[in-house]
Design a protein around this motif. Structure first.
Motif, PDB file in Angstrom:
ATOM      1  N   ARG A 151       0.833  -1.292  -0.020  1.00 33.25           N
ATOM      2  CA  ARG A 151       0.000   0.127  -0.054  1.00 33.25           C
ATOM      3  C   ARG A 151       0.894   1.394  -0.071  1.00 33.25           C
ATOM      4  O   ARG A 151       2.009   1.135   0.074  1.00 33.25           O
ATOM      5  CB  ARG A 151      -0.999   0.035   1.183  1.00 33.25           C
ATOM      6  N   PRO A 152       0.275   2.542  -0.366  1.00 34.01           N
ATOM      7  CA  PRO A 152       1.092   3.646  -0.252  1.00 34.01           C
ATOM      8  C   PRO A 152       1.131   4.217   1.141  1.00 34.01           C
ATOM      9  O   PRO A 152       0.532   3.549   2.013  1.00 34.01           O
ATOM     10  CB  PRO A 152       0.317   4.543  -0.913  1.00 34.01           C
ATOM     11  N   GLY A 153       2.148   4.902   1.452  1.00 27.68           N
ATOM     12  CA  GLY A 153       2.049   5.509   2.626  1.00 27.68           C
ATOM     13  C   GLY A 153       3.143   4.946   3.687  1.00 27.68           C
ATOM     14  O   GLY A 153       3.228   5.243   4.879  1.00 27.68           O
ATOM     15  N   GLN A 154       3.995   4.096   3.077  1.00 26.39           N
ATOM     16  CA  GLN A 154       4.694   3.089   3.909  1.00 26.39           C
ATOM     17  C   GLN A 154       6.111   3.854   4.486  1.00 26.39           C
ATOM     18  O   GLN A 154       6.843   3.767   5.442  1.00 26.39           O
ATOM     19  CB  GLN A 154       5.021   1.923   3.516  1.00 26.39           C
ATOM     20  N   ALA A 155       6.923   4.357   3.199  1.00 28.43           N
ATOM     21  CA  ALA A 155       8.018   4.927   3.409  1.00 28.43           C
ATOM     22  C   ALA A 155       8.507   5.914   2.280  1.00 28.43           C
ATOM     23  O   ALA A 155       7.838   5.707   1.305  1.00 28.43           O
ATOM     24  CB  ALA A 155       9.140   3.847   3.231  1.00 28.43           C
ATOM     25  N   TRP A 156       9.329   7.039   2.544  1.00 29.34           N
ATOM     26  CA  TRP A 156       9.593   8.156   1.733  1.00 29.34           C
ATOM     27  C   TRP A 156      10.753   8.738   1.923  1.00 29.34           C
ATOM     28  O   TRP A 156      11.666   8.113   2.517  1.00 29.34           O
ATOM     29  CB  TRP A 156       8.309   9.040   1.576  1.00 29.34           C
ATOM     30  N   VAL A 157      10.959   9.630   0.867  1.00 25.34           N
ATOM     31  CA  VAL A 157      12.415  10.419   1.095  1.00 25.34           C
ATOM     32  C   VAL A 157      11.958  11.909   1.116  1.00 25.34           C
ATOM     33  O   VAL A 157      10.949  12.123   0.760  1.00 25.34           O
ATOM     34  CB  VAL A 157      13.438  10.195  -0.001  1.00 25.34           C
ATOM     35  N   PHE A 158      12.847  12.392   1.770  1.00 23.34           N
ATOM     36  CA  PHE A 158      12.941  14.081   1.842  1.00 23.34           C
ATOM     37  C   PHE A 158      14.267  14.306   1.315  1.00 23.34           C
ATOM     38  O   PHE A 158      15.234  14.079   1.684  1.00 23.34           O
ATOM     39  CB  PHE A 158      13.014  14.480   3.271  1.00 23.34           C
ATOM     40  N   VAL A 159      13.986  15.241   0.053  1.00 18.78           N
ATOM     41  CA  VAL A 159      15.152  15.479  -0.567  1.00 18.78           C
ATOM     42  C   VAL A 159      15.289  16.959  -0.552  1.00 18.78           C
ATOM     43  O   VAL A 159      14.482  17.842  -0.640  1.00 18.78           O
ATOM     44  CB  VAL A 159      14.906  15.192  -2.189  1.00 18.78           C
ATOM     45  N   ARG A 160      16.784  17.374  -0.477  1.00 17.76           N
ATOM     46  CA  ARG A 160      16.813  19.011  -0.259  1.00 17.76           C
ATOM     47  C   ARG A 160      17.445  19.214  -1.599  1.00 17.76           C
ATOM     48  O   ARG A 160      18.606  18.617  -2.026  1.00 17.76           O
ATOM     49  CB  ARG A 160      17.824  19.225   0.834  1.00 17.76           C
ATOM     50  N   ALA A 161      16.811  20.029  -2.259  1.00 15.79           N
ATOM     51  CA  ALA A 161      16.929  20.627  -3.555  1.00 15.79           C
ATOM     52  C   ALA A 161      16.694  22.022  -3.695  1.00 15.79           C
ATOM     53  O   ALA A 161      15.835  22.774  -3.126  1.00 15.79           O
ATOM     54  CB  ALA A 161      16.317  19.938  -4.771  1.00 15.79           C
ATOM     55  N   ALA A 162      17.254  22.795  -4.870  1.00 15.95           N
ATOM     56  CA  ALA A 162      17.122  24.167  -5.108  1.00 15.95           C
ATOM     57  C   ALA A 162      15.942  24.360  -5.250  1.00 15.95           C
ATOM     58  O   ALA A 162      15.368  25.628  -5.150  1.00 15.95           O
ATOM     59  CB  ALA A 162      18.162  24.767  -6.055  1.00 15.95           C
ATOM     60  N   ARG A 163      15.142  23.595  -6.220  1.00 15.30           N
ATOM     61  CA  ARG A 163      13.894  23.836  -6.697  1.00 15.30           C
ATOM     62  C   ARG A 163      13.410  22.440  -6.917  1.00 15.30           C
ATOM     63  O   ARG A 163      13.999  21.275  -7.043  1.00 15.30           O
ATOM     64  CB  ARG A 163      13.895  24.571  -7.930  1.00 15.30           C
ATOM     65  N   LEU A 164      11.826  22.435  -7.100  1.00 16.80           N
ATOM     66  CA  LEU A 164      11.005  21.321  -7.340  1.00 16.80           C
ATOM     67  C   LEU A 164      11.024  20.678  -8.854  1.00 16.80           C
ATOM     68  O   LEU A 164      10.077  21.311  -9.778  1.00 16.80           O
ATOM     69  CB  LEU A 164       9.958  21.297  -6.736  1.00 16.80           C
ATOM     70  N   ASP A 165      12.293  20.389  -9.457  1.00 15.24           N
ATOM     71  CA  ASP A 165      12.169  19.890 -10.710  1.00 15.24           C
ATOM     72  C   ASP A 165      13.021  18.582 -10.636  1.00 15.24           C
ATOM     73  O   ASP A 165      13.532  18.247  -9.660  1.00 15.24           O
ATOM     74  CB  ASP A 165      12.543  20.832 -11.813  1.00 15.24           C
ATOM     75  N   SER A 166      13.056  17.833 -11.578  1.00 18.14           N
ATOM     76  CA  SER A 166      13.378  16.426 -11.628  1.00 18.14           C
ATOM     77  C   SER A 166      14.975  16.399 -11.832  1.00 18.14           C
ATOM     78  O   SER A 166      15.540  15.665 -11.058  1.00 18.14           O
ATOM     79  CB  SER A 166      12.895  15.641 -12.975  1.00 18.14           C
ATOM     80  N   ARG A 167      15.541  17.265 -12.336  1.00 18.17           N
ATOM     81  CA  ARG A 167      17.021  17.256 -12.448  1.00 18.17           C
ATOM     82  C   ARG A 167      17.539  17.786 -11.132  1.00 18.17           C
ATOM     83  O   ARG A 167      18.530  17.142 -10.630  1.00 18.17           O
ATOM     84  CB  ARG A 167      17.778  18.148 -13.636  1.00 18.17           C
ATOM     85  N   ALA A 168      17.049  18.686 -10.456  1.00 18.82           N
ATOM     86  CA  ALA A 168      17.545  19.260  -9.222  1.00 18.82           C
ATOM     87  C   ALA A 168      17.204  18.207  -8.306  1.00 18.82           C
ATOM     88  O   ALA A 168      18.111  17.912  -7.280  1.00 18.82           O
ATOM     89  CB  ALA A 168      16.802  20.407  -8.640  1.00 18.82           C
ATOM     90  N   LEU A 169      16.219  17.445  -8.083  1.00 19.58           N
ATOM     91  CA  LEU A 169      15.896  16.171  -7.402  1.00 19.58           C
ATOM     92  C   LEU A 169      17.041  15.231  -7.363  1.00 19.58           C
ATOM     93  O   LEU A 169      17.443  14.564  -6.506  1.00 19.58           O
ATOM     94  CB  LEU A 169      14.515  15.587  -7.565  1.00 19.58           C
TER      95      LEU A 169
END
Ligand code: ZN
Ligand code: ZN
Length: 350
Positions: free
Chosen positions: A237-255
């Protein structure tokens, strides 16, 4: 784990004097809304995301629209759709659900292959084209070919659930080249995160890799398949585990750049206020839940616990010969967070 626990607030943060400070919960205060309205993410914003999810395009039970909607409505900033051997288009999903600096759907694919009875699964994040697994002459060769194929289309590879089917050993992981990411925690109920029967758990594997000189970072994911069976604990199911990523902006390359330099942490429910790493110390500050208590372990070579703290902030001062130091936060109801290793000294993993 209850779904309520997944409603961790999104965590746009700001860098304050070198400390990664997270904003207050935007779900609970007018301050947060005002802050969110005027504050574009600065260098150092934290974004919550899930990097491993299935839809009806492989063996999930829901449409891509329903899957993305679930994450959008549960406080995530991004989700990556990773169907088995299928590259789901995300343009329409982003047109519908995307929002600048708030929510992003990333493109992905779970390359899915076998060697004998061993299932070999490697995620591709943001590949420029669909990638076919091509087989291999061994477990290691099969995994390496998938990693190389992903790099060949400018994607970022992450090795999935090594203990699923007891497929990929620590020795094999140690030999894989050109990848910095592997799943230490996968929320699917049959992937054997903890090991057993003489096979090490994945956190122990992580320490073995780091201690052997391989710098690799721990991913925590849902691997969600079923969104229509929220009460069924036997279902992925969803909601089990995740990541917190520190990036300059919310775009895929930055992430993705942040992931590859280890600027993130994995979690099953612990959220951090800040992580501060300098040449002399690592400090972790927890965003505490009022009714919970916490332990913070600082861990070095071969998984040895170097020190343990019960207060927050928790600090470990480097001695210089640790090789690496990573931190793990344990919450009194079982939630955890894994902070990436800081390489230290001449024997640091590279
Ligand atoms: Zn898989
Ligand atoms: Zn999967």
């Amino acid at each position: 784990m209850t779904l309520a626990k997944t409603r961790i607030a999104l965590s746009c943060g700001i860098v304050v004097a070198g400390i990664l400070a997270l904003s207050p919960s935007p779900t609970s205060s007018a301050f947060a809304k005002a802050t969110a309205d005027r504050q574009a993410p600065s260098p150092g914003s934290w974004f919550k995301g899930n990097l491993h999810t299935h839809t009806l395009n492989s063996d999930g039970d829901s449409t891509p629209d329903d899957v993305v909607r679930w994450y959008r409505e549960h406080g995530y900033n991004f989700v990556t759709i990773t169907d088995h051997n299928y590259l789901t288009s995300v343009d329409g999903l982003n047109a519908l659900h995307g929002a600048n600096d708030k929510f992003l759907v990333m493109k992905g694919e779970e390359l899915t292959d076998r060697f004998g009875d061993k299932p070999l699964h490697v995620n591709a994040f943001e590949p420029s084209a669909f990638v076919h697994p091509t087989g291999g002459s061994s477990v290691l060769d099969g995994v390496q070919k998938m990693v190389d194929a992903i790099r060949g289309v400018r994607g970022v590879p992450s090795i999935n659930h090594p203990n699923f089917g007891w497929a990929i050993s620590a020795d094999e992981l140690l030999q894989v080249q050109r990848t910095r990411l592997f799943e230490v925690y996968n929320g699917h109920p049959t992937v054997n995160n903890l090991g057993g029967g003489g096979v090490p758990g994945l956190e122990e594997v992580w320490d073995r890799l780091l201690s052997s000189g391989k710098l690799i970072y721990d991913i925590a994911v849902d691997d969600a398949h079923y969104f229509k069976r929220p009460e069924d604990k036997a279902a992925p199911r969803p909601g089990q585990a995740w990541v917190f990523v520190r990036a300059a902006r919310l775009d895929s390359r930055a992430l993705l750049e942040a992931l590859e330099r280890g600027d993130f942490y994995g979690s099953t429910g612990v959220e951090l206020q800040s992580i501060q790493s300098s040449s002399t110390a690592l400090t972790v500050t927890i965003k505490k839940q009022a009714s919970s208590k916490y332990r913070v372990q600082f861990i070095g070579r071969q998984g040895r616990v170097l020190s343990e703290a019960t207060e927050s902030p928790a600090t470990y001062a480097f001695k210089g010969d640790e090789g690496y130091v990573r931190a793990k936060v344990m919450e009194s109801n079982g939630a955890q967070a894994w902070i990436q290793p800081v390489p230290i000294g001449s024997s640091a993993p590279k």
